[in-house]
Design a protein around this motif. Sequence first.
Motif, PDB file in Angstrom:
ATOM      1  N   VAL A   1      32.659  36.386  26.271  1.00  0.00           N
ATOM      2  CA  VAL A   1      33.556  36.964  27.213  1.00  0.00           C
ATOM      3  C   VAL A   1      34.900  36.938  27.834  1.00  0.00           C
ATOM      4  O   VAL A   1      35.837  36.351  27.384  1.00  0.00           O
ATOM      5  CB  VAL A   1      33.456  37.722  28.524  1.00  0.00           C
ATOM      6  N   ILE A   2      34.638  35.071  28.461  1.00  0.00           N
ATOM      7  CA  ILE A   2      35.471  34.045  29.128  1.00  0.00           C
ATOM      8  C   ILE A   2      36.359  33.555  27.653  1.00  0.00           C
ATOM      9  O   ILE A   2      37.519  33.299  27.783  1.00  0.00           O
ATOM     10  CB  ILE A   2      34.951  33.146  29.868  1.00  0.00           C
TER      11      ILE A   2
ATOM     12  N   VAL B   1      42.919  42.989  27.994  1.00  0.00           N
ATOM     13  CA  VAL B   1      41.927  43.335  27.833  1.00  0.00           C
ATOM     14  C   VAL B   1      41.402  45.062  27.857  1.00  0.00           C
ATOM     15  O   VAL B   1      41.842  44.536  29.258  1.00  0.00           O
ATOM     16  CB  VAL B   1      40.585  42.667  26.923  1.00  0.00           C
TER      17      VAL B   1
ATOM     18  N   LEU C   1      24.548  31.143  37.091  1.00  0.00           N
ATOM     19  CA  LEU C   1      23.051  31.649  35.800  1.00  0.00           C
ATOM     20  C   LEU C   1      23.194  29.840  35.609  1.00  0.00           C
ATOM     21  O   LEU C   1      21.595  29.983  35.731  1.00  0.00           O
ATOM     22  CB  LEU C   1      23.773  32.004  35.259  1.00  0.00           C
TER      23      LEU C   1
ATOM     24  N   LEU D   1      28.869  32.346  35.988  1.00  0.00           N
ATOM     25  CA  LEU D   1      27.522  31.386  34.944  1.00  0.00           C
ATOM     26  C   LEU D   1      28.142  30.425  35.783  1.00  0.00           C
ATOM     27  O   LEU D   1      25.852  29.845  35.276  1.00  0.00           O
ATOM     28  CB  LEU D   1      29.602  30.849  34.031  1.00  0.00           C
TER      29      LEU D   1
ATOM     30  N   THR E   1      27.033  35.471  26.604  1.00  0.00           N
ATOM     31  CA  THR E   1      27.589  37.032  26.966  1.00  0.00           C
ATOM     32  C   THR E   1      29.142  36.066  27.406  1.00  0.00           C
ATOM     33  O   THR E   1      30.413  36.598  27.043  1.00  0.00           O
ATOM     34  CB  THR E   1      26.613  37.613  27.278  1.00  0.00           C
ATOM     35  N   ILE E   2      28.689  35.658  28.938  1.00  0.00           N
ATOM     36  CA  ILE E   2      29.335  35.684  29.780  1.00  0.00           C
ATOM     37  C   ILE E   2      30.850  34.878  28.734  1.00  0.00           C
ATOM     38  O   ILE E   2      31.677  34.692  29.248  1.00  0.00           O
ATOM     39  CB  ILE E   2      29.631  34.581  31.295  1.00  0.00           C
ATOM     40  N   GLN E   3      30.237  33.270  28.443  1.00  0.00           N
ATOM     41  CA  GLN E   3      31.342  32.251  27.495  1.00  0.00           C
ATOM     42  C   GLN E   3      32.155  33.332  26.234  1.00  0.00           C
ATOM     43  O   GLN E   3      33.094  32.401  26.551  1.00  0.00           O
ATOM     44  CB  GLN E   3      30.663  31.264  26.896  1.00  0.00           C
TER      45      GLN E   3
ATOM     46  N   PHE F   1      23.921  43.324  34.231  1.00  0.00           N
ATOM     47  CA  PHE F   1      23.232  42.267  33.449  1.00  0.00           C
ATOM     48  C   PHE F   1      23.426  40.880  33.622  1.00  0.00           C
ATOM     49  O   PHE F   1      23.210  39.949  33.068  1.00  0.00           O
ATOM     50  CB  PHE F   1      23.241  42.546  31.950  1.00  0.00           C
TER      51      PHE F   1
ATOM     52  N   ILE G   1      31.171  43.943  25.991  1.00  0.00           N
ATOM     53  CA  ILE G   1      29.753  43.081  26.844  1.00  0.00           C
ATOM     54  C   ILE G   1      28.900  44.187  26.625  1.00  0.00           C
ATOM     55  O   ILE G   1      27.626  43.296  26.333  1.00  0.00           O
ATOM     56  CB  ILE G   1      30.602  43.157  28.216  1.00  0.00           C
ATOM     57  N   HIS G   2      28.756  45.246  26.277  1.00  0.00           N
ATOM     58  CA  HIS G   2      27.592  45.768  25.782  1.00  0.00           C
ATOM     59  C   HIS G   2      26.878  45.451  24.854  1.00  0.00           C
ATOM     60  O   HIS G   2      25.425  45.670  24.671  1.00  0.00           O
ATOM     61  CB  HIS G   2      27.399  47.571  26.103  1.00  0.00           C
TER      62      HIS G   2
ATOM     63  N   SER H   1      22.677  36.646  29.386  1.00  0.00           N
ATOM     64  CA  SER H   1      23.660  36.235  30.151  1.00  0.00           C
ATOM     65  C   SER H   1      24.975  35.354  30.165  1.00  0.00           C
ATOM     66  O   SER H   1      25.549  35.447  29.702  1.00  0.00           O
ATOM     67  CB  SER H   1      23.358  36.472  31.272  1.00  0.00           C
ATOM     68  N   MET H   2      24.549  34.072  29.324  1.00  0.00           N
ATOM     69  CA  MET H   2      26.244  32.955  29.837  1.00  0.00           C
ATOM     70  C   MET H   2      25.840  32.861  28.846  1.00  0.00           C
ATOM     71  O   MET H   2      27.436  32.763  28.604  1.00  0.00           O
ATOM     72  CB  MET H   2      24.772  31.672  30.347  1.00  0.00           C
TER      73      MET H   2
ATOM     74  N   GLN I   1      25.869  42.716  24.360  1.00  0.00           N
ATOM     75  CA  GLN I   1      23.384  42.630  25.501  1.00  0.00           C
ATOM     76  C   GLN I   1      21.869  43.376  24.282  1.00  0.00           C
ATOM     77  O   GLN I   1      21.166  42.665  25.116  1.00  0.00           O
ATOM     78  CB  GLN I   1      23.854  43.399  26.832  1.00  0.00           C
TER      79      GLN I   1
ATOM     80  N   LEU J   1      39.003  36.927  26.708  1.00  0.00           N
ATOM     81  CA  LEU J   1      39.895  37.015  27.911  1.00  0.00           C
ATOM     82  C   LEU J   1      40.646  35.832  27.470  1.00  0.00           C
ATOM     83  O   LEU J   1      42.458  36.220  27.888  1.00  0.00           O
ATOM     84  CB  LEU J   1      39.568  36.989  29.129  1.00  0.00           C
TER      85      LEU J   1
ATOM     86  N   LEU K   1      36.847  45.724  26.921  1.00  0.00           N
ATOM     87  CA  LEU K   1      36.033  44.245  27.429  1.00  0.00           C
ATOM     88  C   LEU K   1      34.346  45.329  27.185  1.00  0.00           C
ATOM     89  O   LEU K   1      33.619  44.436  26.868  1.00  0.00           O
ATOM     90  CB  LEU K   1      36.289  44.461  28.337  1.00  0.00           C
ATOM     91  N   PHE K   2      34.245  46.346  27.726  1.00  0.00           N
ATOM     92  CA  PHE K   2      33.136  46.873  28.113  1.00  0.00           C
ATOM     93  C   PHE K   2      32.337  47.202  27.113  1.00  0.00           C
ATOM     94  O   PHE K   2      30.891  46.943  27.235  1.00  0.00           O
ATOM     95  CB  PHE K   2      33.205  47.723  29.585  1.00  0.00           C
TER      96      PHE K   2
ATOM     97  N   SER L   1      26.277  46.424  32.387  1.00  0.00           N
ATOM     98  CA  SER L   1      26.904  45.277  31.503  1.00  0.00           C
ATOM     99  C   SER L   1      26.963  44.191  33.181  1.00  0.00           C
ATOM    100  O   SER L   1      26.357  43.545  33.114  1.00  0.00           O
ATOM    101  CB  SER L   1      28.091  45.742  30.632  1.00  0.00           C
TER     102      SER L   1
END
Lengths: 255, 255
Positions: free
Chosen positions: A110-111, A120, B93, B90, A106-108, B61, A129-130, A103-104, A133, A114, A125-126, B58
């Motif tokens: 995405v950040i 976007v 997490l 973040l 992924t978030i990084q 998650f 993300i999907h 998750s981390m 994952q 962005l 975007l989703f 998403s």
Amino acid sequence: MGEINRYSIGEFSEKTGVSIRTLHYYDEIGLLQPEKHPSSGHRIYKHQDILTLQKIVSLKFLGYSLEKITNLLHQSIITVDLNETLALQLEVLKKDKERIEQSMTTIQRVIKVLEEEGGVDSAILFSLIHSMQTESIQNEWLERHNLTVVVEKLSKKTEKEKITLDKTFIQMAKEVKKLYGKPIQDQEVQKMIKAFIEASFEFLGDDLVQQLADAEVEELDIQELENLAPSPFTEDEQKWLNQAMEYYMKEAGME
Amino acid sequence: MGEINRYSIGEFSEKTGVSIRTLHYYDEIGLLQPEKHPSSGHRIYKHQDILTLQKIVSLKFLGYSLEKITNLLHQSIITVDLNETLALQLEVLKKDKERIEQSMTTIQRVIKVLEEEGGVDSAILFSLIHSMQTESIQNEWLERHNLTVVVEKLSKKTEKEKITLDKTFIQMAKEVKKLYGKPIQDQEVQKMIKAFIEASFEFLGDDLVQQLADAEVEELDIQELENLAPSPFTEDEQKWLNQAMEYYMKEAGME
DNA sequence: TATAAGACCTCACGTAACTGGAGGTTCAAG
DNA sequence: CTTGAACCTCCAGTTACGTGAGGTCTTATA
């Protein structure tokens, strides 16, 4: 209460840092049941209860459920069972950790995307993300279809390269959404398709693209993959894109 | 249902891998509310619902609660708010990960100790576990009392050295429990005390032990420390041990 | 077309580990 | 003796569903 070795629930809560309400609860479920004053019903905690509570807190920290802890405490020979369950508990924690780490990252990613791309479309975007994952499930899919080489190639990519790919993907998706509606023979459209296909080749290498194209995959399996990695496009956009790509292939003399 | 782009809840569940009950629930809380057949009340899911569900999965998650997701989905401009909350998420997490990592190292240390020591009195074991968990809080305590040097020294110790310390601690505790009851002047008792004190000196170094001894600490603060790191001994054992140590000090001409 | 299987519906309770509140009792100090 | 703090029990709510009862709807087969 005042006396040494006899604490009211308030004092005990203060001393141990566990809330009164939680102590009530532990009493209720039979985890920590102190003596009770016979007439008033007030709880009387003693030194031994501190030790028991410390065991409880420790085991809780290690990830045990209160029910398991109740059982562990009621067996006097704790060490035997503990020894066995510790390894199991470690496994559980490992999995939790992996999930969190995924998750981390992924978030990084995405950040980063962005930051660098600004606004976007949320569908894009989703979709991104999907697919991040489900990376591991997608890999399974590839391996099931004898495309382990692709998996290996992908796993060698650095985090940076992946972000670059993300960005390419986003730019391409943005452009599709912008150009959608124009005739597929339009110069701009065909230029976009060309750029996209070239980017794919560059990322994967000619040989891999060829392998992917050659792979025999049934319709049903394709369906499955589409569920894993949803397209960011509406059905109409997707249709238009497919036509444009087919046109490009024909023009370029590809099969 | 059969028709393309119209799925019954069963088909939809199959396709997306989300259980029927979960879909019911998402409908109930207003997260994903599909069309309903006017007479039968059966839910009719469409293509758009797949996309929405993918967003939901998403975000779930990524650690968002369903309530937050509901809000995010109802705002059409998702990216703005998302960008802000991603950083927060973040952080959450990260904390989770740290907690898990600490639990993991604790368990690993406990496993090591159990392997090498065999049966260990549960009071000793939990005293050890508890003090591992509260290591950071203990460090805060030390720093509050101007003993940052000690903290630094301890942080330099490797994982292996820490396990060695654990084992020393356990052996010492075991021996205390074995010897308890004998007169404090007993040769064996005094030998044990000597061994323990020497081990402490070796681990910390003479200078640090001196600093610890010199540090002015009030009774109330000592109480606090004791709550952080519970003794594995009963009160009687503790008293006996204190007396034996005092005797040793006097004999050795220490203050 | 009748019927039976299976898919679907709602309602409602159970889970884990608590938190919070209402309304009543007991304790400690003045 | 009063008063306010501390304590008591009981009840409800939290999250994200799982499970089951009992009734309705659809669909396949006889």
